[in-house]
Structure formats: structure tokens, C-alpha cells
Scaffold this active site. Structure first.
Site, PDB file in Angstrom:
ATOM      1  N   GLN A  56       0.829  -1.203   0.000  1.00 18.06           N
ATOM      2  CA  GLN A  56       0.000   0.000   0.000  1.00 18.06           C
ATOM      3  C   GLN A  56       0.874   1.267   0.000  1.00 18.06           C
ATOM      4  OE1 GLN A  56      -2.421   0.377   3.486  1.00 18.06           O
ATOM      5  NE2 GLN A  56      -3.930   1.668   2.482  1.00 18.06           N
ATOM      6  N   HIS A  91       1.143   3.772  -3.405  1.00 13.98           N
ATOM      7  CA  HIS A  91       0.425   5.049  -3.338  1.00 13.98           C
ATOM      8  C   HIS A  91       1.294   6.243  -3.717  1.00 13.98           C
ATOM      9  CE1 HIS A  91      -2.815   2.706  -1.956  1.00 13.98           C
ATOM     10  NE2 HIS A  91      -3.525   3.683  -1.474  1.00 13.98           N
ATOM     11  N   LEU A 139      -5.993  -3.128 -10.777  1.00 20.26           N
ATOM     12  CA  LEU A 139      -5.406  -4.436 -10.498  1.00 20.26           C
ATOM     13  C   LEU A 139      -4.774  -4.504  -9.112  1.00 20.26           C
ATOM     14  CD1 LEU A 139      -3.137  -6.356 -12.956  1.00 20.26           C
ATOM     15  CD2 LEU A 139      -2.216  -5.796 -10.741  1.00 20.26           C
ATOM     16  N   TYR A 140      -4.319  -3.332  -8.637  1.00 20.75           N
ATOM     17  CA  TYR A 140      -3.586  -3.282  -7.368  1.00 20.75           C
ATOM     18  C   TYR A 140      -4.493  -3.029  -6.173  1.00 20.75           C
ATOM     19  CZ  TYR A 140       1.446  -3.609  -6.419  1.00 20.75           C
ATOM     20  OH  TYR A 140       2.701  -4.057  -6.100  1.00 20.75           O
ATOM     21  N   HIS A 186      -7.230  -5.171  -1.313  1.00 25.64           N
ATOM     22  CA  HIS A 186      -7.816  -5.066   0.028  1.00 25.64           C
ATOM     23  C   HIS A 186      -8.044  -6.394   0.738  1.00 25.64           C
ATOM     24  CE1 HIS A 186      -8.360  -1.105  -1.827  1.00 25.64           C
ATOM     25  NE2 HIS A 186      -8.117  -0.668  -0.600  1.00 25.64           N
ATOM     26  N   GLY A 191      -0.025  -7.848 -14.020  1.00 28.60           N
ATOM     27  CA  GLY A 191       0.623  -6.947 -13.072  1.00 28.60           C
ATOM     28  C   GLY A 191       2.123  -6.868 -13.275  1.00 28.60           C
ATOM     29  N   SER A 225       4.503  -3.585 -13.578  1.00 27.75           N
ATOM     30  CA  SER A 225       5.400  -3.384 -12.463  1.00 27.75           C
ATOM     31  C   SER A 225       6.860  -3.274 -12.927  1.00 27.75           C
ATOM     32  CB  SER A 225       5.205  -4.545 -11.487  1.00 27.75           C
ATOM     33  OG  SER A 225       6.279  -4.644 -10.616  1.00 27.75           O
TER      34      SER A 225
END
Ligand code: HEM
Ligand SMILES: *[C@@H]1O[C@H](CO)[C@@H](O)[C@H](O)[C@H]1NC(C)=O
Ligand SMILES: *[C@@H]1O[C@H](CO)[C@@H](O)[C@H](O)[C@H]1NC(C)=O
Ligand SMILES: *[C@@H]1O[C@H](CO)[C@@H](O)[C@H](O)[C@H]1NC(C)=O
Ligand SMILES: *[C@@H]1O[C@H](CO)[C@@H](O)[C@H](O)[C@H]1NC(C)=O
Length: 600
Positions: free
Chosen positions: A202, A206, A383-384, A387, A525, A529
Site C-alpha cells: 500500500q 500510493h 489491479l492493485y 484489500h 501486473g 510493475s
């Protein structure tokens, strides 16, 4: 009779006169935009002509024909030779003896280079579409406020929300989340990821996922589109200058019990998002404005703050003549380098489950056609949304904190201190991401909003993205998931597997055996990435040399960075720290509480 014929004639003439792009409000009602069929395969581009015809531009796709479906000879050969992603994944995650050999020979470099090039070739660079433009244009290239899009939005004037497939109406997002995504009982990640991993995910992401809803949907506030440590330094110069001590290159800080923590908003008056009743002396002032939300984010913010200031001390000892500015700027590049090193060699290593020992070595790409630069994609952000990683409660030093006690609790950080928080988060297992029914009730509203956003931005169906990433589109709900209940409900909701939306599809796909993810999150992903990590300017030939990082000492800090050092060079006593729970501790435990009692 006569007047209506005249009317038709007039309408007809009018239609002829109007260019088609302006005429659609009159015309679209009776003829379907042929691009709604999403007819062009294999990365072909759909262009509408007239009212109801189209052309697929198959240039350099390796295919030809009306819909770019006929392979050229070499495409056929390549396709025949190319192993399926699940096979490659199986090999990469099995055969320990094989990887023992590979890891210790030149083959490690060869395979790492292959991983990097094959993955990043799936990402267009320079970027292409965005949420406003389904065709290439200068505004879309130039305006960095948009997230890019890998696939253009579904055209506006289609029979169904996803083009032509599925029902005329989409399922109620609240119901979808309630029935399929919301947690029943916590399902731990079989790979043993812990909360140290979850909060790293996270915190790290962010810095480049900063949706800017005030500007409109599909916009971002993080304009450098990559790893810039903007979550440490702020996403603009004004904020950065407020956060800086403007002495020795350092960031401002406060000391609590003799240990370094971020300053408070009292001392550094910058905007931080907190509930209104929290007084300024309780709000921490850090780069990212929402990181007061969770002590897990505050923990990483504190670690990077200490690391930055520590690096400044090292640099100053090496370069006593350097001014504040040069120390600061060089330390920032080192922090960015350390981040990328840890992300590739520990974070991605862990979540991939690969036995190939991954390597952060930009020189691997110096003889290839790799493009430096990156643009964050909306699809990557969706995609990210991991949670399901979040537990039911947070266990720190034996105390169990509910969400209510944990969120926006400004005392947790200094009350326990970094060591105890790291030790506890490293022992508490995170949730499995794929497979459904694992998003804690406290954050299901985020999933609802993600689904709504996907619709407003007309994100193409999940199966279209499968094809875009060279994966076979699922032919049925039963193939998509082995969970009979999910298959049945999904079928009821969507009617057609080709109409399943992107984000729900990613989350609900069956997990690979013993893995945190299903096939799609990994195969989609990883390209985003790795392209983002290696596309960073510091990885380019002009930058990737000791002088950029203040000489060999700085370069060595980048090249030897680890999660453990990030923690242990910045606390007094070194706790257990990793991205997974300790080996031997069963990952099927509900939370970390038992680990604590074991330990005591
Ligand atoms: C208790 C923990 C968490 C809470 C309360 C939380 C809450 C939120 C909220 C409120 C949003 C904004 C949603 C919106 O306005 O549409 C959000 C976005 C997001 N969250 Fe979380 N989240 C948590 C954990 C995580 C974790 C562990 C990840 C892992 C990567 C994650 C990834 C994201 C991403 C990628 C976004 C989109 C960010 C953006 O586009 O700006 N979240 N979350
Ligand atoms: C191309 O796609 C369209 C729309 O899906 C379809 O109607 C048409 O039959 C396809 N053409 C060929 C040659 O497959
Ligand atoms: C980017 O596009 C948005 C929406 O049209 C606009 O408000 C903004 O000013 C543009 N930014 C730049 C730098 O042109
Ligand atoms: C190869 O690397 C992987 C990942 O770091 C590791 O699991 C495996 O044990 C390694 N083998 C050897 C002996 O290097
Ligand atoms: C905040 O965390 C502390 C532990 O540091 C806990 O005792 C307290 O109950 C929490 N505060 C709230 C408002 O829940």
C-alpha cells in the site's frame, strides 16, 4: 403522407451533410458502432468508417485479415514454440535443484533479462490511450494528469455497457461485492505474506496511484508516473520545501523518547487528510497526505524518513563541501534506488514465489531496445486494489486493535515504537487476494467504488484484457473459477463470461494452487510493475553509475539495500523482519495473536 416522405428526405440529406463524428446523435440510434463488437484481435486497432463499417489496422501485429485473426508465418512458428504462462509459472515455482544451478551461474542473468524484456514488451512505450481518448493523439500523450490506458475505453454508443456482450444492465455493484467479494471468514494467504508485506504494498504503490477526483475521473496527482518517492517528499516542490529541514539535506523530524519520528502538522503546516476532530499536534506531517490513515503507513513513513536522514549523514561525511540541496537531491536518488532494489529482490521475489533468484541490475537491459520512461495505467491501479490482504484486526505486541481503534489512531506509532510494530506485523499473516469472499467488511466500500469507476470510465471486459496480455480468454464461468457458488452467481449477474468486468474478474479468478494470486493478476501486473521499475531514469545508462549516487558509497547503499537493513539500521534492536511470516509458523492461523503467545 407527403410531408413525412419529405421529412425523411430532409433527414437523409442532413445525414449526408453532417460528418459522421457529429452526426451520431441522429444516426447511432439505428446503426450500431461496429467497434462495439471489439472486433480487432491481437492488438489490432479498430477505426470506424461511415456509419456502420470499420477497419482493423493490423500493422506490426503479426496478423492480417479483416479482424487481424490470420497469423503470418513467423507468428505461427513463434506461437507454436512459446510455452503457456501457466507452464512457465509452474517451472519457475518448482524444481528446486534446477534453480540451485541457475541461481549460481550466468543463466540467472540470462533468465532475468528474459523476464524483464518479455514482460515489458507488453507495455506500450510511449503510452497510448487514456480515459478520454480511445485513439492516439497529442493531448493524450502530453497531458500527464491522465492515467494512461492500455486498451481504449468501450465506445460510448454501444448496445450493452461492455460493447455487445452481456446484458443491457450491469449488476448492482453493492450486491456484487456483498455476494462475491465480501469476507465471510478470514482466508490467509497460502504463501504466508504478512502485514509487513501488505503495508509495503500500500505504501509503495500510493506514490504513483494518486487518483485525483477533484480534477475528474481517470486523473492522477502523481505526475512523475513512477517510483519517485513522492510519498516521502511530497508530490510538489512547495510541499517538499515545507518538509525539508534545509540543513544537511535532511527532512524535518521530531524526537519522541529519543527516537526520530515525522514532525506534526503543528510544526509543519501542510495539508494532511484526517478527520476534523484531530488536533494539529496529533497529525503527522509526511509526503503523502493520506498516510495518517493507518499506523502501518506511518511506520513505513517513519522508516524512510530515518533512512533519508541517515543517508544524508553518510553523504555529508563523504562530501563535506556539498550544500543542503545537493545532499538532499542525491539522498533522494539513493532512496529511490533502495526502494527499487527492495521491491524487485524481496517484494516481487516473495509475491511471485519464483525460485529464480530475481536481480535488480539495470545493466541487463543496456544492450536491448528498452525504452526508459513510464506512464501509470488506470488498469494497473485497479489491479492493485489488494484489500483482501487486510486482516480482521491488527495485533501489536499482543494487543488486538479493531479497525475502529487502528484507523487514524495517532498514538499507535509512538506508543509501541517502530521495533514492536515491525515485529508484530512481520508475524501476522495477510489475507489471500484471489478467489473471492475475502475483502473485510470495513473496506468493501472501496471495492464498490472501484467497480463504479470502472464503469464510468468504460473499462473493457476482463476477457479482452486476457487477450491483450496473450492469455487465453476464459470460455466459461466454470473454467474461470472452481468455486461453484461464485461461478453460478457470476453467471446470473453477467450472463456471458465475455461480459465480466475487469476488476471483479481479476479478484474472483481462481487462485493458482498454493498461491496468493490467480494467473491474470500476475501476468498483467508483472509487466506494468517491471516496466515501471526498470523504466525509472536512474536505471538508464546515463544515470546508473556511482557518481549519480554520490560515489561508490552511495551506489553500494543502493545495491545492497534490503528490507532488514531499512529497519535495522534505523532502530536500536533488530526485530524479526520479512515479507512473510516466519517459516514453520502455520499460515492458516487467523491472525498473529497465537504467534505472540508462542513467543512469550
Ligand atoms: C485498512 C486498510 C485500508 C483501507 C482503510 C483502505 C482504504 C482505501 C480507500 C478509502 C481508498 C480510496 C477509494 C476511493 O476513493 O475510490 C483506497 C484506494 C486504494 N487502495 Fe486501499 N485501503 C486499505 C488497504 C490497502 C492495501 C493493503 C492496498 C494494497 C496495495 C490498497 C490499495 C489501494 C489502491 C491501489 C487504491 C487506489 C488508490 C488511488 O487510485 O488513488 N489499499 N483504499
Ligand atoms: C470480424 O468481426 C466481426 C464482428 O465481430 C464479425 O461479424 C465478422 O464475421 C468477423 N470477420 C471475420 C472474417 O471473421
Ligand atoms: C489536462 O487535461 C485536463 C482536462 O482537460 C485539463 O484540465 C488540464 O489543464 C490539462 N493539463 C495540462 C497540463 O494541460
Ligand atoms: C534460488 O533463489 C531462490 C529465490 O531467492 C531460492 O528460493 C532458492 O533456494 C535459490 N537456490 C539457491 C541455492 O540459490
Ligand atoms: C489508539 O491506540 C491505543 C494504543 O496505542 C489504544 O489503547 C487506543 O484505544 C486507541 N484509540 C482509539 C481512539 O481507539
Amino acid at each position: 403522407m407527403r410531408s413525412s416522405a419529405l421529412g425523411s428526405l430532409l433527414a437523409f440529406l442532413l445525414l449526408l451533410r453532417l460528418p459522421s463524428c457529429r452526426g451520431d446523435d441522429v444516426a447511432a440510434s439505428d446503426s450500431v458502432n461496429p467497434c462495439c463488437y471489439l472486433p480487432c484481435q491481437h492488438w489490432g486497432v479498430c477505426v470506424r468508417y461511415g456509419e456502420s463499417s470499420y477497419e482493423c489496422d493490423c500493422t506490426r501485429t503479426g496478423y492480417y485479415g479483416e479482424n487481424c485473426t490470420v497469423p503470418e508465418f513467423w507468428t505461427r512458428v513463434r506461437h507454436f514454440l512459446k510455452p503457456k504462462p501457466n507452464v512457465v509459472h509452474y517451472i519457475l515455482t518448482h524444481f528446486h535443484w534446477l534453480w540451485d544451478i541457475v541461481n549460481n551461474t550466468f543463466l540467472r542473468d540470462v533468465l532475468m533479462r528474459l523476464v524483464l524484456t518479455v514482460r515489458s514488451n507488453l507495455i506500450p512505450s510511449p503510452p497510448t490511450y487514456n480515459s478520454k481518448y480511445g485513439y492516439l493523439n497529442w493531448e493524450s500523450y502530453y497531458n500527464l494528469s491522465y492515467y494512461t490506458r492500455l486498451l481504449p475505453p468501450v465506445p460510448e454508443d454501444c448496445p450493452t455497457p461492455l460493447g455487445v456482450k452481456g446484458k443491457a444492465g450491469l449488476p448492482d455493484p453493492e450486491l456484487l461485492v456483498e455476494r462475491l467479494l465480501k469476507r465471510r471468514t478470514f482466508r490467509p494467504d497460502p504463501q504466508g505474506s504478512n502485514l509487513m508485506f501488505a503495508f509495503f504494498a500500500q505504501h509503495f504503490t500510493h506514490q504513483f496511484f494518486k487518483t485525483f477526483n477533484r480534477m475528474g475521473l481517470g486523473f492522477t496527482k502523481a505526475l512523475s508516473h513512477g517510483v519517485d518517492a513522492g510519498h516521502v517528499y511530497g508530490d510538489n516542490l512547495q510541499r517538499q520545501l515545507q518538509l525539508r529541514l534545509l540543513k544537511d539535506g535532511k527532512l524535518k523530524y521530531q524526537l519522541v523518547n529519543g527516537e526520530m519520528y515525522p514532525p506534526t502538522v503543528d510544526e509543519v503546516p501542510i495539508r494532511m487528510n484526517y478527520p476534523p476532530w484531530i488536533p494539529p499536534q496529533d497529525k503527522i506531517a509526511i509526503g503523502h497526505e493520506v498516510f495518517g490513515l493507518l499506523p502501518g503507513l506511518g511506520m513505513y513513513a517513519t522508516l524512510w524518513l530515518r533512512e533519508h536522514n541517515r543517508v544524508c549523514d553518510v553523504l555529508r561525511a563523504e562530501h563535506p563541501t556539498w550544500d543542503d540541496e545537493q545532499l538532499f537531491q542525491t539522498a533522494r536518488l539513493i532512496i529511490i534506488g533502495e526502494t527499487i532494489k527492495i521491491v524487485i529482490e524481496e517484494y516481487v521475489q516473495h509475491l511471485s514465489g519464483y525460485m529464480l533468484q530475481l536481480k535488480f541490475d539495470p545493466t541487463l537491459l543496456f544492450n536491448s531496445h528498452f525504452q526508459y520512461g513510464n506512464r501509470i495505467a488506470l488498469e494497473f491501479s485497479h489491479l492493485y486494489h489488494w484489500h483482501p490482504l487486510m486482516p480482521d484486526s491488527f495485533v501489536i505486541d499482543g494487543d488486538e486493535l479493531s479497525y475502529k481503534q487502528f484507523l487514524y489512531n495517532t498514538s499507535v506509532l509512538t506508543h509501541y515504537g517502530i521495533e514492536k510494530i515491525v515485529a508484530s506485523f512481520s508475524r501476522q499473516v495477510a489475507g489471500q487476494i484471489n478467489g473471492g469472499h475475502n475483502i473485510p467488511a470495513q473496506v468493501t466500500n472501496v471495492a464498490v467504488r472501484t467497480i463504479k469507476e470502472g464503469r464510468e470510465l468504460r473499462v473493457q471486459p476482463y476477457n479482452e484484457y486476457r487477450k491483450r496480455f496473450n492469455l487465453k480468454p476464459y470460455a466459461s464461468f466454470r473454467e474461470f473459477t472452481d468455486n461453484e457458488e461464485i461461478a453460478r452467481e457470476l453467471e446470473e449477474f453477467y450472463g456471458d463470461i465475455d461480459a465480466v468486468e475487469f476488476y471483479p474478474g481479476l479478484m474472483l479468478e481462481r487462485a493458482r494452487p498454493g498461491a496468493i494470486f490467480g494467473e491474470s493478476i500476475v501476468e498483467m501486473g508483472a509487466p506494468f510493475s517491471l516496466k515501471g521499475l526498470l523504466g525509472n531514469p536512474i536505471c538508464s545508462p546515463e544515470y546508473w553509475k556511482p557518481s549519480t549516487f554520490g560515489g561508490q558509497v552511495g551506489f553500494d547503499m543502493v545495491n545492497s539495500a534490503t528490507l532488514k537493513k531499512l529497519v535495522c539500521l534505523n532502530v536500536k534492536t533488530c526485530p524479526y523482519v520479512a515479507f512473510r511470516i516466519p517459516h514453520g509458523e502455520k499460515s492458516h492461523r487467523r491472525d498473529g495473536s497465537k504467534a505472540r503467545t508462542d513467543e512469550l
